[in-house]
Each structure stands twice: as C-alpha cells, then as structure tokens.
Design a protein around this motif. Structure first.
Motif, short mmCIF file in Angstrom:
data_model
loop_
_atom_site.label_atom_id
_atom_site.label_comp_id
_atom_site.label_asym_id
_atom_site.label_seq_id
_atom_site.Cartn_x
_atom_site.Cartn_y
_atom_site.Cartn_z
N ALA A 136 0.82 -1.22 0.00
CA ALA A 136 0.00 0.00 0.00
C ALA A 136 0.85 1.27 0.00
CB ALA A 136 -0.96 -0.03 1.19
N PRO A 137 1.98 1.30 0.76
CA PRO A 137 2.80 2.54 0.72
C PRO A 137 3.33 2.87 -0.68
CG PRO A 137 3.44 1.16 2.58
CD PRO A 137 2.50 0.35 1.75
N LEU A 138 3.35 1.89 -1.57
CA LEU A 138 3.80 2.17 -2.95
C LEU A 138 2.63 2.63 -3.82
CD1 LEU A 138 6.11 -0.92 -3.70
CD2 LEU A 138 6.56 1.06 -2.27
N GLN B 96 4.28 12.20 -5.11
CA GLN B 96 3.11 12.70 -4.38
C GLN B 96 3.35 14.14 -3.90
OE1 GLN B 96 2.16 9.95 -1.22
NE2 GLN B 96 0.11 9.62 -2.08
N SER B 97 4.58 14.36 -3.43
CA SER B 97 4.88 15.69 -2.90
C SER B 97 4.83 16.76 -4.00
CB SER B 97 6.26 15.70 -2.23
OG SER B 97 7.24 15.55 -3.21
N PHE B 98 4.97 16.31 -5.26
CA PHE B 98 4.83 17.26 -6.38
C PHE B 98 3.41 17.26 -6.93
CE2 PHE B 98 9.45 16.79 -6.48
CZ PHE B 98 9.83 18.13 -6.59
N GLY B 99 2.51 16.63 -6.17
CA GLY B 99 1.11 16.63 -6.58
C GLY B 99 0.78 15.56 -7.61
N GLY B 100 1.56 14.49 -7.66
CA GLY B 100 1.33 13.45 -8.66
C GLY B 100 0.31 12.42 -8.29
N PHE C 103 -4.11 4.26 -11.49
CA PHE C 103 -2.75 4.51 -12.00
C PHE C 103 -2.47 6.01 -11.99
CE2 PHE C 103 -3.30 0.23 -13.57
CZ PHE C 103 -2.03 -0.31 -13.46
N ASP C 104 -2.47 6.61 -10.76
CA ASP C 104 -2.07 8.01 -10.70
C ASP C 104 -0.57 8.09 -10.95
OD1 ASP C 104 -0.68 7.62 -8.18
OD2 ASP C 104 -2.68 7.42 -7.32
N ALA D 43 4.70 5.75 -11.33
CA ALA D 43 6.16 5.94 -11.23
C ALA D 43 6.77 4.94 -10.25
CB ALA D 43 6.46 7.37 -10.80
N SER D 44 6.10 4.73 -9.13
CA SER D 44 6.67 3.81 -8.14
C SER D 44 6.67 2.38 -8.69
CB SER D 44 5.93 3.89 -6.82
OG SER D 44 4.74 3.18 -6.86
#
Lengths: 108, 664
Positions: B543-545, B658-662, B600-601, B606-607
């Motif tokens: 889940a963290p991925l 995520q931190s870049f809003g992805g 698939f955000d 990416a991860s």
C-alpha cells in the motif's frame, strides 16, 4: 645480462613509469607472495627482460615477455621495479635461471 | 592382462596446460560432442569430461582449466592438484597430458616440472608449432621427448593434425624418470632444456609481431579501444536481438501448438491444465531464451578465439575496477540487457570467484528484454501525450538499472564479498582466426547446460507457481454466468438475422459478451487462488507504494516472470485484452480505486515503474544463479537485496511524486 655501471647506483623505475618501446629487466618488487608466485608462473620473475608495448600512464600497461604479452593493472605495475636495458631482444639480457634469486615458495 | 572378453577400460587422461595453449581445441577435436561440463563438489571452477576413441584407443579425457602452475593459491590450480591426486571423484588419472605451447617452451616446461612429480605416466602435446615456425623457431618434438624422457607429439587441435599420434603417445606414456626429476630441480634446467630444443633462449620471442602491435595499439587504446569494444558489443547485442527473433517465435509457436494439441486431446481437467499451463507454458517461457543464449555463446566463443576478448577486458578494466569489478564483467552485464540468463552464464569468463559472484549477483539489475513490455505500458500511462518525456523515462529505466548494478557491486565487494581481488594480470593471446568447430561445440555445451536447468529446477518452480495460481478453483461468478447465457442467446439469433450486416453485428456482440464472461471468471479465479489470497494478505505491505489489492496480486504473480504483470493486470483491472499497447494503457489510465480515485495516478505508476526496474522478478534467473553459484544462498541474497532496493526506491519515488502533486 645487465650490469650497472660501477660509478653510479643502479636506476630502478617502477614498471608503470616506463614508456612504450622501453626495454627493461625486472629488478625487484613489493608484491605479495601470491602475486609474485602468479607472475613467476606466468614467466615474469626477477631478471626477466621485457619490452613495454603500452605504457601505463595511470592505466594498465602491456609488456611483451618472450613470445607472450601480458596486461598488468596499474597497481601491480607500480609494485614492480625495473632496470632499463639496451639489449636488442629478450634473451640477451635474460639471466640464466641459475643466476637468478631463488624461487619464492608459492602460496597454497 | 585381462581376459579377451573383458570390457575395454578407457584410459583416463587428465589434460594440463597453461591458458591459451590450444588444450581445449585438442579436447574438442578428440571428444566432439561426447563431452560435458562437470562441476566437481567443493570446486568453484569447472572441468570438461569427454570420451573419445582415437586410433582404436579408448580415452576418457578430463580437460582441466588452464593454469600457470598447479601449486598456486587459485581455484583452478587447486582443481588440478585435486585431480592429479585422485581427489576429484576418487579416480586417479591413468596418464597426464601436458600441453605445451611451442612459442613459449620455457613456461610450458615450468608447468611440466611442477606436475612431473605426480608419479603418473606423462605425455606431452606440443601445440602452436605453426606459430613458432612463423616466428622463426624450429622445435623438434623428438628432441624434447628425449630431454624429458616421455613421449612428445606435435599436435594441432584446430587442424586435427597429430591426433592419432597423440593417442598412441598417451598409451605409451611413462612416468618421468628419477634422473629427469632430479635434473629438473637444478637451477637453470628450464632455460637449458628450452635452449637445447630451440637453439637457445635468445631466439625465443625475439621477433616483434608488427600486426599484433598495430592491432593492440588500436584495441587497447583507452578511447579507441573503448569505441571498438562498444561497437563490437553493439553488434553482438544486435545479433542477439535480431537473429534470435525468428527461432524464438518458432519456439513460442511450437509450444503454443503443443499446448493446443494437448488441450484438445486430453479431457478437460487438472491434468490437462497442469500440462498446458504449468509444464508446457512454464518450460516454453524459459526455453524461448535458448536462441539468445546459443547466439551469445557462439559469438563470444568466436571473439575469445580471435584473441580480442582479452584486449576488451584489458580496456574495460579501467572503468570497471572503479566499481570493484574486473574488465571481463562488462560482457555479462551488457549481455544481461538481452536476458539475465545468458548474462549470468557468461560470467564464467571471469577468473576470480569473488568477482564472478559479484557480477552474477548484480547482472539482473540490467534491464532485460522481458522488462520492455512493462516499461512501455507504464511509461505510456505516465506520459500519454509527450513522446519526448516518455523516451526520456524509458532511457532512465535503463540508466537506473545500470547504476543500481554498479553501486551494488561496490557495496558487495566491500561487505559480503570483501577480500582481495585477483590482480589484473592478463595474458593477451596472439591474434588468430577463430575456430568455427570450437565455437559450435561451446555453444552446444552451454545450450545443453541451460536446457538441463530448464528441465529440472525451472520446471519444478513453474509447476509450483501454476498450482498457486490455479488452486483452489473458484466457482464461476453469477455475473459471468449471466454474460455467458446472454452470449449464447445472442449467438443463437445470428442465424435468424435478416442480413449479413446484422449477422456480423450479432456475432461480434456474442464474442464480446463471451470474452467479458471469461475475464470475469479469470478475475474471480485469480482472486480466489492461493496467489490471489496471498496478494490480498500482503496488500498492506505494498500500500505505501500506492498499490491496491489488484495491483498487489499482479506484482506478486509477476515474480514468476515480469511479463506476466501485463496479462494479469489487464485481467484484474482492464478488459483482459493485452495485445494493443495504446488500448491497454488507455484502459488502465481510466481504472479507478474503490473510492473512485485513479488507480494509475502518477505516483503509483512511477513507483511501479521503479519497482519493476529494480526488483528480482524472474524465477528462471534465480534458478540459473543457483546453478552457477552452486547453492541457494546466493539466489536468496540476490532476491532479498533486489526486492529490498526495489521496495525502498519505489516507496521513495511514490513519496517524491506525491509531494509534487502526482497523486491526482
């Protein structure tokens, strides 16, 4: 055989400082016993004469020893001391086996 | 003497010689395909054992690895010592064949001297006499035989000359006499003997080979040599991809036909399913790489035979040593871009055991062709409208894999594989035309080793994975049954349709409904199977991925082989049709999670991409690593390390994007 002139000390250069085309005789080394045993088995021991085919210049070097070409890492070449010689071929300056230092016991 | 009807016991001969003296050519000439590679217990190096009948003499030959001396502290020297002492398989050799290079008689005599005391009958094969002649040396084997007190024959494995005489010499081999043994201990024996045979050591190697000088100037030049090497490898690489394409397709086609035939012939059920999907599907998935493996070994054998490969290792050592790897490691790492299996197998070129192990452990980080499908899919999802960014991301995947491999090599060589490497001292053999026969025999040998592996360890793993995915059997969901019923109803209406256009429309609708029913059934089976349940159980780990339970199952099943991800994810998330790249990417981009957010955000895609670049998801690779390292310990280390690196890197990527809003 090569003999140093009596009036000046013998010139000894690390192998990695020789230039392409230089001929030299191995005159000593600060190699580990295993490395020395390996090089000896490959035909490079004290009093072996060789020609430098590719100078190290910080990288590996190539020497021609009898009919064999050996590539040596810079670390290894830096630990091999050589004495320049002018003789035209390998055999001319290669000391008979009996005149060489005794063979080192190889590490098992 | 034995009775007349006693079975003939072959003469067991151990072949000893310096590297590059033509020993293996002699072995190949005598044994042909009747040889196999033998890994002896407790040894990290291998020898080849073969049978031959030459001139009516039955021989069992052991081709020991090339050594400079048998008393060195090196694995190949130890193998020779063990063989000479009868410790390899409990059998003493009946005779020793010392192979001596005529152009380097003194070095060969030193080796002769070190094995002469083994108290076994000895014969000498004098090779490279043609090269010696070209250098102006004349060597008389008879004089050498007299000097050594053992039979000596000039032989050429490539041309096949002197082979029958060599067999006769082995039959007549004798122990080295005490007089010669005593004389060999005296200082100067080697040089004096060499001098008496070739007219004095002064003549040895006194001519400079101009062509060798010129070629070496180019091939070992720091820049030009690297360009030549990269070009040569690019050609090899191209050949592996292009020339192997057709035979790979043929193998896939044959496996598909065989599977279809078995499915059609056998009654439907577990046995048929096991044979079709477990045995045939699993083994075919590995055997399909056989053409690439054969091509790689064939081309490498040719390159090695020319004398070029030693120069390439010399050039690449400058770069590779910064990462704790030898120059020879470049070939396995580059080959792993086609497939890690031949890459790992070609690590046998590396003489030092720790260097070889480090190379094997990091080789699967290189992006292989099986990853390409996954990269294409995920990069298409990430950058649908920007071919430039997609291309950049694609190249980045390759770079990330290579960087991870090299950094891992540095780390392993300083920790678990700590220790002094063998110093780089390479013999650069003379240039010569390669032997096609030797290259073909090497290819045959390597191919056979690979097939045996595929037929044993890999087959067992495939059956286990099939069982985990196929059992327990799920009941067909009601929705799927309803779709099937509708499909049948629509199909029944086709015949009564008023015109051809209506018939076609109805038939297409029936097909679509049936396909949807199949996808639903397959989805239910995936989720109900042991693999599916495992996926659900470990979903919190992934889940963290950004992975939900469906993507977790897809990732877990892809541990069998990466390419499985694509088909699984289309079954679990999409329509089940995995043929069209664009359509699959569009479908997956539109897929949603339970809360309605995109599955698939950018962060998850990416991860996942980073995870697939770095994770060890190829059971055949683990099986080959086990074979090449001789234990399950190293595949376990490889799997654990790569999985951990992949997980951490994927997690970091998820957080970063995520931190870049992805995430949106």
């Amino acid at each position: 055989m090569v003999s140093d002139p009596p009036d000046r000390p013998p010139i000894r250069l690390p192998l990695n400082q020789l230039r392409r085309g230089d001929r030299a005789v191995m005159a000593g080394s600060s190699l580990s016993e295993e490395d020395r045993a390996l090089l000896q088995a490959m035909g490079l021991d004290e009093q072996s004469a060789f020609t430098v085919c590719r100078a190290g210049r910080g990288g590996p070097c190539i020497i021609q020893l009898d009919a064999t070409r050996l590539g040596l890492s810079p670390e290894l070449a830096a630990r091999i001391l050589t004495r320049p010689c002018d003789c035209p071929d390998a055999g001319s300056c290669r000391a008979p086996e009996g005149d060489r230092p005794p063979e080192q016991p190889s590490a098992k | 003497m034995g009775e007349a009807n006693d079975p003939v016991v072959p003469l067991r001969v151990a072949m000893v010689g310096n590297p590059n003296v033509g020993k293996t050519s002699l072995f190949n000439r005598m044994c042909g395909v009747r040889a196999k590679t033998a890994n002896f217990p407790g040894s990290t190096v291998e020898a080849r054992v073969g049978a031959a009948v030459v001139g009516g003499i039955e021989l069992e030959l052991v081709d020991l690895p090339g050594v400079y001396a048998v008393d060195l502290d090196l694995p190949e020297s130890k193998l020779c010592r063990d063989c000479l002492a009868g410790r390899l398989d409990g059998c003493m050799p009946d005779a020793l064949l010392v192979v001596i290079d005529a152009t380097n008689l003194a070095r060969g005599l030193r080796l002769f001297k070190s094995v002469a005391s083994a108290a076994r009958p000895v014969a000498v094969a004098l090779t490279m006499t043609d090269l010696a002649q070209a250098r102006g040396l004349s060597i008389d084997p008879e004089r050498l035989a007299v000097a050594l007190g053992v039979p000596c024959v000039a032989s050429n494995g490539r041309a096949g000359s002197g082979i029958e005489q060599l067999a006769a010499a082995l039959r007549d081999a004798r122990e080295v006499s005490p007089q010669v043994l005593a004389a060999s201990l005296s200082p100067g024996w080697v040089d004096e003997t060499a001098a008496s045979i070739v007219g004095g050591p002064n003549s040895i190697g006194s001519e400079t080979d101009r062509w060798t000088d010129r070629l070496d100037s180019a091939f070992t030049h720091p820049l030009l040599g690297a360009i030549v090497f990269i070009s040569a490898m690019a050609l090899v690489f191209f050949a592996i991809f292009r020339l192997a394409e057709l035979p790979m397709e043929l193998i896939e086609g044959a496996a598909s036909m065989l599977g279809g035939w078995v499915a059609a012939t056998m009654p439907e059920g577990a046995v048929s399913d096991l044979l079709v999907n477990g045995v045939i599907g699993g083994v075919a998935g590995t055997v399909v790489f056989l053409p690439q493996i054969c091509l790689l070994f064939f081309l490498l054998a040719l390159l090695e035979d020319t004398g070029y490969l030693a120069r390439a290792a010399f050039v690449m050592d400058r770069l590779m040593c910064r990462f704790g790897l030898p120059g020879q490691a470049f070939v396995p790492l580059l080959s792993s871009h086609a497939c890690a299996l031949p890459g790992i197998m070609s690590a046998r070129l590396i003489p030092d055991p720790k260097d070889r192990l480090a190379t094997i452990l990091v080789a699967p980080f290189m992006s292989c062709s099986a990853r390409v499908g996954v990269y294409v899919l995920l990069v298409s999802i990430l950058f649908p409208n920007s071919p430039f960014l997609a291309g950049l991301a694609f190249a980045g995947c390759y770079a990330l894999g290579a960087i991870a491999a090299l950094l891992t090599a540095v780390l392993f060589r300083r920790t678990i594989l700590k220790g002094k490497s063998r110093p780089m001292v390479l013999e650069l053999p003379p240039y010569r035309l390669p032997s096609l026969r030797s290259a073909l025999l090497t290819t045959y040998d390597r191919g056979l080793v690979f097939l045996k592996n595929a037929g044993s360890v890999i087959l067992a793993i495939c059956i286990l994975m099939w069982w985990l995915s196929a059992y327990p059997k799920a009941a067909t969901p009601e929705e799927a049954l309803a779709l099937e019923a509708r499909a049948q109803t629509v199909a029944a209406q086709v015949e009564s349709a008023p015109d051809d256009a209506a018939k076609e429309t109805l038939a297409a609708e029936a097909d679509t409904l049936a396909a949807e029913a199949e996808v639903l059934a397959a989805r239910a089976q995936q989720q109900f199977s042991f693999a599916g349940r495992l996926g659900n159980a470990v979903e919190p780990v992934f889940a963290p991925l950004g992975l939900d339970e469906r993507l977790t199952v897809a990732v877990l099943t892809s541990f069998l082989a990466r390419e499985v991800f694509r088909s699984t994810v289309t079954v679990l998330v999409g329509s089940g049709d995995s043929d069209d790249d664009t359509r699959v990417a569009d479908e997956l981009r539109g897929a949603t999670r339970a809360d309605g957010s995109p599955l698939f955000d950018a962060a998850t895609s990416a991860s996942l991409l980073v995870f697939f670049v770095l994770a060890m998801q190829c059971l055949p690779t683990l099986a080959v690593t086990r074979r090449e390292t001789g234990s399950w310990k190293w595949p376990a280390v490889q799997f654990a390390w790569m999985s951990a690196v992949a997980y951490i890197a994927a997690f970091a990527t998820h957080l970063l994007v995520q931190s870049f809003g992805g995430a949106a």
